[in-house]
Design an enzyme around this catalytic site. Sequence first.
Site, mmCIF file in Angstrom:
data_model
loop_
_atom_site.group_PDB
_atom_site.id
_atom_site.type_symbol
_atom_site.label_atom_id
_atom_site.label_comp_id
_atom_site.label_asym_id
_atom_site.label_seq_id
_atom_site.Cartn_x
_atom_site.Cartn_y
_atom_site.Cartn_z
ATOM 1 N NE ARG A 91 -4.027 -1.778 -0.128
ATOM 2 C CZ ARG A 91 -3.913 -2.731 -1.271
ATOM 3 N NH1 ARG A 91 -3.601 -1.496 -2.299
ATOM 4 N NH2 ARG A 91 -5.213 -2.954 -1.398
ATOM 5 C CD GLU A 94 -2.988 1.245 -4.066
ATOM 6 O OE1 GLU A 94 -3.455 0.317 -4.770
ATOM 7 O OE2 GLU A 94 -3.158 0.334 -3.030
ATOM 8 C CB SER A 117 17.465 13.916 1.272
ATOM 9 O OG SER A 117 18.487 13.063 2.495
#
Length: 150
Positions: A91, A94, A117
Amino acid sequence: MPSELSPIHSKLFEAKAAKGLTFDEIAKALGKDEVWVAAAFYGQAKFTPEELAQLADLLGIQGLQASLPDDSWWPNRGLGPSPPTDPVIYRLYESVLVYGHAIKAVIHEKFGDGIMSMIDCKINITRKPDPKGDRVVLTFDGKFLPYAKW
């Protein structure tokens, strides 16, 4: 727990479970952040010799420093397959697939041509109560690094 973990990192998890400690409790004892400590347990960050001594005392592991790799060892960051198969990690992956370009565009609008960063980054995870179900608040606090021109 990923199968790629070294035996000593697996031992850290076993000792943590045996003591019933959370990453937050361990982090407070070491004077570190819980996400950084969790990363070090996975071999994604490196404990100092002093931190290892504190950790050994806290977890009750004899000879911890001797069983970890020496100073020539450095983390090989990035465990697991891509795309990830664990639902939580997938997830997160995703979220970057769906919102990555939008996040990138907003970063460029606000900061210019550069990156956030992950080397100089703090990550915080908090729980936020909500009537529809508690929310996970995930904050990435990373330093902006502009691309150099030459």
